[in-house]
Structure formats: structure tokens, C-alpha cells
Motif scaffolding. Structure first.
Motif, PDB file in Angstrom:
ATOM      1  N   ALA A  97       0.828  -1.208   0.000  1.00 32.76           N
ATOM      2  CA  ALA A  97       0.000   0.000   0.000  1.00 32.76           C
ATOM      3  C   ALA A  97       0.862   1.258   0.000  1.00 32.76           C
ATOM      4  CB  ALA A  97      -0.927  -0.010   1.218  1.00 32.76           C
ATOM      5  N   THR A  98       1.966   1.242   0.736  1.00 34.24           N
ATOM      6  CA  THR A  98       2.875   2.385   0.757  1.00 34.24           C
ATOM      7  C   THR A  98       3.496   2.612  -0.609  1.00 34.24           C
ATOM      8  OG1 THR A  98       3.377   2.042   3.091  1.00 34.24           O
ATOM      9  CG2 THR A  98       4.965   3.310   1.828  1.00 34.24           C
ATOM     10  N   LEU A  99       3.931   1.544  -1.251  1.00 35.13           N
ATOM     11  CA  LEU A  99       4.517   1.682  -2.589  1.00 35.13           C
ATOM     12  C   LEU A  99       3.506   2.256  -3.582  1.00 35.13           C
ATOM     13  CD1 LEU A  99       6.544  -1.637  -2.794  1.00 35.13           C
ATOM     14  CD2 LEU A  99       7.480   0.674  -2.705  1.00 35.13           C
ATOM     15  N   LEU A 100       2.278   1.746  -3.536  1.00 35.24           N
ATOM     16  CA  LEU A 100       1.252   2.247  -4.454  1.00 35.24           C
ATOM     17  C   LEU A 100       0.905   3.710  -4.177  1.00 35.24           C
ATOM     18  CD1 LEU A 100      -1.135  -0.832  -4.640  1.00 35.24           C
ATOM     19  CD2 LEU A 100       0.389   0.028  -6.418  1.00 35.24           C
ATOM     20  N   LEU A 101       0.759   4.059  -2.905  1.00 36.35           N
ATOM     21  CA  LEU A 101       0.444   5.447  -2.565  1.00 36.35           C
ATOM     22  C   LEU A 101       1.580   6.390  -2.930  1.00 36.35           C
ATOM     23  CD1 LEU A 101      -1.351   4.984   0.849  1.00 36.35           C
ATOM     24  CD2 LEU A 101      -2.362   5.832  -1.261  1.00 36.35           C
ATOM     25  N   ALA A 102       2.812   5.945  -2.763  1.00 37.37           N
ATOM     26  CA  ALA A 102       3.955   6.792  -3.118  1.00 37.37           C
ATOM     27  C   ALA A 102       4.003   7.042  -4.617  1.00 37.37           C
ATOM     28  CB  ALA A 102       5.254   6.153  -2.638  1.00 37.37           C
ATOM     29  N   VAL A 103       3.731   6.020  -5.404  1.00 31.68           N
ATOM     30  CA  VAL A 103       3.741   6.190  -6.862  1.00 31.68           C
ATOM     31  C   VAL A 103       2.566   7.061  -7.300  1.00 31.68           C
ATOM     32  CG1 VAL A 103       3.484   4.948  -9.042  1.00 31.68           C
ATOM     33  CG2 VAL A 103       5.029   4.088  -7.300  1.00 31.68           C
ATOM     34  N   ILE A 104       1.405   6.866  -6.692  1.00 28.81           N
ATOM     35  CA  ILE A 104       0.237   7.678  -7.041  1.00 28.81           C
ATOM     36  C   ILE A 104       0.435   9.137  -6.623  1.00 28.81           C
ATOM     37  CG2 ILE A 104      -2.204   8.028  -6.466  1.00 28.81           C
ATOM     38  CD1 ILE A 104      -2.469   4.996  -6.412  1.00 28.81           C
ATOM     39  N   SER A 105       1.221   9.369  -5.572  1.00 30.42           N
ATOM     40  CA  SER A 105       1.427  10.743  -5.114  1.00 30.42           C
ATOM     41  C   SER A 105       2.215  11.584  -6.109  1.00 30.42           C
ATOM     42  CB  SER A 105       2.142  10.747  -3.765  1.00 30.42           C
ATOM     43  OG  SER A 105       3.507  10.436  -3.910  1.00 30.42           O
ATOM     44  N   PHE A 106       2.926  10.962  -7.028  1.00 32.69           N
ATOM     45  CA  PHE A 106       3.700  11.733  -7.996  1.00 32.69           C
ATOM     46  C   PHE A 106       2.801  12.612  -8.870  1.00 32.69           C
ATOM     47  CE2 PHE A 106       5.922  12.202 -12.074  1.00 32.69           C
ATOM     48  CZ  PHE A 106       7.026  12.926 -11.630  1.00 32.69           C
ATOM     49  N   PRO A 107       1.794  12.060  -9.547  1.00 32.66           N
ATOM     50  CA  PRO A 107       0.954  12.962 -10.346  1.00 32.66           C
ATOM     51  C   PRO A 107      -0.118  13.684  -9.536  1.00 32.66           C
ATOM     52  CG  PRO A 107       0.267  10.704 -10.710  1.00 32.66           C
ATOM     53  CD  PRO A 107       1.489  10.661  -9.828  1.00 32.66           C
ATOM     54  N   VAL A 108      -0.537  13.123  -8.393  1.00 32.35           N
ATOM     55  CA  VAL A 108      -1.663  13.688  -7.654  1.00 32.35           C
ATOM     56  C   VAL A 108      -1.224  14.760  -6.663  1.00 32.35           C
ATOM     57  CG1 VAL A 108      -3.481  13.111  -5.993  1.00 32.35           C
ATOM     58  CG2 VAL A 108      -3.051  11.629  -7.938  1.00 32.35           C
ATOM     59  N   ALA A 109      -0.132  14.556  -5.975  1.00 32.82           N
ATOM     60  CA  ALA A 109       0.227  15.411  -4.840  1.00 32.82           C
ATOM     61  C   ALA A 109       1.517  16.187  -5.080  1.00 32.82           C
ATOM     62  CB  ALA A 109       0.345  14.565  -3.578  1.00 32.82           C
TER      63      ALA A 109
END
Length: 172
Positions: A97-109
Motif C-alpha cells: 500500500a505504501t509503494l502504491l500510494l507513493a507512486v500515485i502521489s507523484f501525479p496527484v500530490a
């Protein structure tokens, strides 16, 4: 007149080595560094969208439509970091979950908290997935006990020789 303003200073200093040993034991039984990196990943992701900076009198605001995404991703990373330290059996779920959230944070956050949250999240998630709990029943030998080591080596060598001799006879 107060001679010791802190009261229990000497008492606390005498217990410091014991506390350190206890903390080191606690830290060794769980993915502590993975939890720390994961928690640290949530902080910049939460901070940058809501920060108001002034550069030479010019206001710089990174608050975009990604504010809600940053809030959700940052909060989840903080919770996962605490969960890794408190519940080590959730390490694989929390790591993925941390890996997925970190990758998703690149375009979103905002580029993953200006790459700080992204890098820290990738490190924390990788450490969480790679961490293994310490073995429960490991035979311990004292540093000066060569007899147990010698017996174990001799037993292993004898077993290997017997197995090799048995394979040689069955093949002919």
C-alpha cells in the motif's frame, strides 16, 4: 532554595541504558525503519499543498486541486507508518500500500511532495516488504562453545557423505 530543579534527573539518567536496551529490543522485533520512512513520506505530501510561502514578496502557493488527494494520501501514509511499528504482521499489506500510494502521489500530490515524500515512501514500502521477523526458535551457541559447532559440522558432513554414497549405489 531549589538545588535540583528537575528533581529526578539522576534517577532518570541511571535508567537511560535500560530504556535504550528495551527500545533496541522492541525495534528489532518489528519493521521500525520501514515505519519511520513511511511516516516521513506522509509529512511532505501533506505539507506542500497547504503551505503559503513568500519568495521576495511574491506569494507562492502549491495549493491546487490536488489538495484533497494530498490530504488522503498523506494521512494514509502516516497511518501506515504507525501501523508498521505497532502491527508488524501487516508488513506486506502496508508495504505494498505504501509503494502504491507513493507512486500515485507523484501525479496527484505535487510531484510526491516535491520528490521527498515519493522517495521516502518508496524506501519505506520496500523495507516493509523485505523485512522478516526474527526467528523464534534459533539454536544459540555461546561464542566460546566450539564443541557444539564442531559436532554440528561433523553431523552435517556425515549425513552428506552417507547420502552421496547411497545415491552412488542406487545409480549402478
Amino acid at each position: 532554595m531549589i538545588t535540583n530543579p528537575f528533581g529526578r534527573g539522576r534517577e532518570l539518567l541511571s535508567r537511560a541504558p535500560e530504556f535504550r536496551r528495551g527500545f533496541r529490543t522492541w525495534r528489532g522485533e518489528r519493521p521500525f525503519w520501514a515505519g519511520l520512512f513511511t511516516f516521513a513520506a506522509g509529512l511532505p505530501i501533506l505539507y506542500w499543498p497547504y503551505a503559503n510561502l513568500n519568495l521576495g514578496g511574491i506569494p507562492l502557493a502549491l495549493s491546487t486541486t490536488s489538495g484533497a488527494g494530498s490530504l488522503v494520501i498523506g494521512t494514509l501514509l502516516l497511518v501506515l507508518g504507525v501501523a508498521l511499528c505497532c502491527r508488524p504482521h501487516l508488513r506486506v499489506f502496508a508495504g505494498i500500500a505504501t509503494l502504491l500510494l507513493a507512486v500515485i502521489s507523484f501525479p496527484v500530490a505535487n510531484f510526491g511532495g516535491l520528490f521527498l515524500g515519493l522517495a521516502s515512501g518508496l524506501i519505506g514500502g520496500s523495507l516493509a516488504c523485505a523485512w522478516l521477523p526474527p526467528p523464534a526458535d534459533e539454536p544459540s551457541t555461546a561464542p566460546g562453545d566450539e564443541t557444539a559447532t564442531t559436532v554440528a559440522i561433523a553431523t552435517t558432513a556425515a549425513t552428506a557423505t552417507t547420502a552421496a554414497a547411497g545415491e552412488g549405489r542406487s545409480g549402478s
